[in-house]
Design a protein around this motif. Structure first.
Motif, short mmCIF file in Angstrom:
data_model
loop_
_atom_site.label_atom_id
_atom_site.label_comp_id
_atom_site.label_asym_id
_atom_site.label_seq_id
_atom_site.Cartn_x
_atom_site.Cartn_y
_atom_site.Cartn_z
N VAL A 237 0.83 -1.20 0.00
CA VAL A 237 0.00 0.00 0.00
C VAL A 237 0.87 1.26 0.00
CG1 VAL A 237 -1.91 -1.14 1.18
CG2 VAL A 237 -0.19 0.08 2.52
N VAL A 238 0.27 2.33 -0.53
CA VAL A 238 0.87 3.66 -0.45
C VAL A 238 0.13 4.38 0.66
CG1 VAL A 238 1.25 5.85 -1.64
CG2 VAL A 238 1.50 3.68 -2.88
N LEU A 239 0.87 4.76 1.68
CA LEU A 239 0.28 5.29 2.91
C LEU A 239 0.51 6.80 2.99
CD1 LEU A 239 -1.13 4.57 5.57
CD2 LEU A 239 1.14 4.10 6.54
N ALA A 240 -0.59 7.54 3.10
CA ALA A 240 -0.53 9.00 3.22
C ALA A 240 -1.16 9.43 4.54
CB ALA A 240 -1.28 9.65 2.06
N THR A 241 -0.52 10.37 5.20
CA THR A 241 -1.12 10.96 6.39
C THR A 241 -0.83 12.46 6.38
OG1 THR A 241 -1.49 10.72 8.78
CG2 THR A 241 0.80 10.55 8.01
N LYS A 242 -1.37 13.17 7.39
CA LYS A 242 -1.31 14.62 7.37
C LYS A 242 -1.00 15.17 8.76
CE LYS A 242 -5.57 14.80 5.60
NZ LYS A 242 -5.84 13.41 5.15
N ALA A 243 -0.27 16.29 8.77
CA ALA A 243 0.02 17.01 10.01
C ALA A 243 -0.95 18.16 10.16
CB ALA A 243 1.45 17.55 9.98
N ALA A 244 -1.53 18.32 11.34
CA ALA A 244 -2.48 19.39 11.59
C ALA A 244 -1.78 20.74 11.67
CB ALA A 244 -3.25 19.12 12.88
N GLY A 245 -2.41 21.75 11.09
CA GLY A 245 -1.92 23.11 11.20
C GLY A 245 -2.51 23.80 12.41
N PRO A 246 -2.25 25.10 12.56
CA PRO A 246 -2.74 25.82 13.73
C PRO A 246 -4.26 25.85 13.80
CG PRO A 246 -1.35 27.23 12.33
CD PRO A 246 -1.49 25.94 11.64
N ASN A 247 -4.79 25.58 14.98
CA ASN A 247 -6.24 25.61 15.19
C ASN A 247 -6.50 25.57 16.68
OD1 ASN A 247 -8.99 25.27 15.35
ND2 ASN A 247 -9.11 23.59 13.90
N PRO A 248 -7.02 26.66 17.26
CA PRO A 248 -7.27 26.67 18.71
C PRO A 248 -8.32 25.67 19.15
CG PRO A 248 -8.23 28.61 17.66
CD PRO A 248 -7.37 27.93 16.62
N ASN A 249 -9.13 25.20 18.19
CA ASN A 249 -10.19 24.25 18.54
C ASN A 249 -9.69 22.81 18.64
OD1 ASN A 249 -12.22 26.27 18.55
ND2 ASN A 249 -12.28 26.20 16.31
N THR A 250 -8.42 22.58 18.26
CA THR A 250 -7.83 21.24 18.43
C THR A 250 -6.59 21.35 19.31
OG1 THR A 250 -6.64 21.52 16.33
CG2 THR A 250 -8.74 20.34 16.26
N HIS A 251 -6.77 22.00 20.44
CA HIS A 251 -5.64 22.33 21.32
C HIS A 251 -4.99 21.10 21.94
CE1 HIS A 251 -8.35 21.53 24.71
NE2 HIS A 251 -9.27 22.20 24.02
N TRP A 252 -5.66 19.95 21.86
CA TRP A 252 -5.09 18.73 22.44
C TRP A 252 -4.02 18.10 21.55
CZ3 TRP A 252 -10.24 19.43 21.14
CH2 TRP A 252 -10.65 18.89 19.92
N ILE A 253 -3.92 18.53 20.31
CA ILE A 253 -2.89 17.98 19.42
C ILE A 253 -1.56 18.66 19.69
CG2 ILE A 253 -2.18 17.63 17.02
CD1 ILE A 253 -5.12 17.64 16.23
N ARG A 254 -0.59 17.87 20.07
CA ARG A 254 0.75 18.39 20.39
C ARG A 254 0.70 19.57 21.36
NH1 ARG A 254 2.22 19.92 15.16
NH2 ARG A 254 0.66 18.65 14.12
N GLY A 255 -0.17 19.46 22.35
CA GLY A 255 -0.25 20.50 23.38
C GLY A 255 -0.73 21.84 22.88
N GLY A 256 -1.45 21.83 21.76
CA GLY A 256 -1.98 23.08 21.23
C GLY A 256 -0.97 23.90 20.47
N LYS A 257 0.20 23.35 20.23
CA LYS A 257 1.25 24.10 19.53
C LYS A 257 1.41 23.66 18.08
CE LYS A 257 3.85 24.62 23.84
NZ LYS A 257 5.12 24.33 24.57
N GLN A 258 0.40 22.95 17.55
CA GLN A 258 0.57 22.38 16.22
C GLN A 258 0.82 23.45 15.17
OE1 GLN A 258 -2.33 22.12 17.98
NE2 GLN A 258 -4.12 22.30 16.67
N ASN A 259 1.90 23.26 14.44
CA ASN A 259 2.26 24.15 13.35
C ASN A 259 3.30 23.43 12.50
OD1 ASN A 259 2.47 26.50 11.70
ND2 ASN A 259 2.04 27.79 13.48
#
Length: 348
Positions: free
Chosen positions: A82-104
């Motif tokens: 399989v070819v596996l694709a995933t994504k990193a979340a950008g800044p969003n105050p509504n998903t503050h639980w991702i990487r401690g709210g510092k996602q960028n």
């Protein structure tokens, strides 16, 4: 199942991609494994996920989708198939639980995102790593105009590419892509890559369906054609609206009824409902299901490299895959364009 090469890479993928954002919310782990088994049996070797999934996002479920795929990869031994694709979340105050709210998209954040995704996916490399939405201010997720007053501090594209380049050099990711991007963004990613000797984006994962054809007219189509950036079309059924299940029964079980209406208001606009009614009638007048019309149309677009489909049942998944063999007559294509001309992009 036909295959296509992504961008200027050596990645060859099926023209249908299995989207997985229901895994962990609307689908259990066993459901997820059954969908993955069925997709592979039907010739689909391209899987798309994200660290944020499932949707709707929550701290309790975040990462479950990647974990379910990881347990399937371990159980099935199909990682090299399989070819596996995933994504990193950008800044969003509504998903503050991702990487401690510092996602960028700075180096520290991208490294943390990649390494945790690798752990959940139980693999040592990701074939296509995508930026889920831009670091900078850009109109997305139903916004219809650029608003300069919403400018915010963001990570420079050059710095993001440099960070991704290190992860490529380390073998943790093979190729990169963007998502929910603009024409300017694609051009800037290409310019920085070519002038600085940094990794070049291979794909753009953007919204594209019968109610949202902005890609065709926002200069993205020409830009991606000339720069060899492959479109991965997401939401081809407009969160289920284009299946007509909500048209037939507004209380039908699905994400537009089980999630708060504030989460995806664009698919509840009166103009979207009007367009859905017309596409539904067109399909049924021509012996098609609304799902067949929407997907066969998307599959047939020459600039769509791979269409990302999702489902909550195996029967839905079977219908979505089978629509790939449907060929729409010219008069139906002309009727689609006529509806679009009267109701342009209500779901954008």
């Amino acid at each position: 199942m036909e295959k296509i090469r992504l961008g200027r890479t050596d990645l060859e993928v099926s023209r249908i991609c299995l989207g997985t954002m229901t895994f962990g919310e609307q689908n259990s782990e066993s459901d997820a494994h059954s969908q993955l088994d069925l997709a592979l049996a039907r010739g689909i070797d391209f899987i798309d996920t994200a660290e944020m999934y499932p949707v709707m996002p929550s701290a309790a479920t975040q990462g479950s989708t990647e974990r379910f795929i990881g347990t399937w990869l371990k159980k099935s031994g199909m990682r090299d198939k399989v070819v596996l694709a995933t994504k990193a979340a950008g800044p969003n105050p509504n998903t503050h639980w991702i990487r401690g709210g510092k996602q960028n998209f700075d180096e520290a954040n991208l490294r943390a995102a990649v390494e945790t995704s690798l752990q959940r996916l139980q693999t040592d490399y990701i074939d296509l790593y995508q930026l889920h939405w831009p670091s900078r201010n850009v109109p997305i997720f139903g916004a219809t105009a650029f608003e300069p007053q919403k400018e915010r501090a963001s990570v420079a594209i050059e710095d993001t590419l440099a960070a991704l380049g290190k992860l490529v050099d380390e073998g943790k990711i093979r190729h990169i892509g963007v998502s929910n991007e603009s024409c300017w963004g694609v051009c800037e990613f290409i310019k920085q890559a070519e002038t600085k000797g940094l990794p070049r984006i291979a794909t753009i994962q953007n919204l594209y369906n019968l109610t949202a054809r902005h890609f065709e007219t926002s200069l993205l189509d020409e830009t991606c054609f000339r720069e060899d950036v492959s479109l991965l079309a997401y939401s081809p059924l407009a969160f289920g609206q284009l299946t007509a299940k909500y048209h037939d029964n507004p209380k039908a079980h699905g994400r537009l009824t089980i999630f708060p209406p504030t989460w995806s208001p664009r698919y509840l606009r009166p103009s979207v409902l009007l367009a859905v009614a017309q596409y539904t009638q067109l399909a049924r007048d021509n012996g098609l299901t609304p799902t067949q019309l929407a997907l066969a149309w998307c599959y047939s677009r020459p600039f769509v490299a791979s269409t990302i489909i999702g489902a909550t049942t195996l029967a839905q998944l079977e219908e979505n895959i089978a629509a790939y063999t449907v060929r729409l007559p010219q008069h139906v294509l002309e009727a689609v364009d006529a509806i679009h001309a009267s109701l342009p992009n209500p779901g954008q």
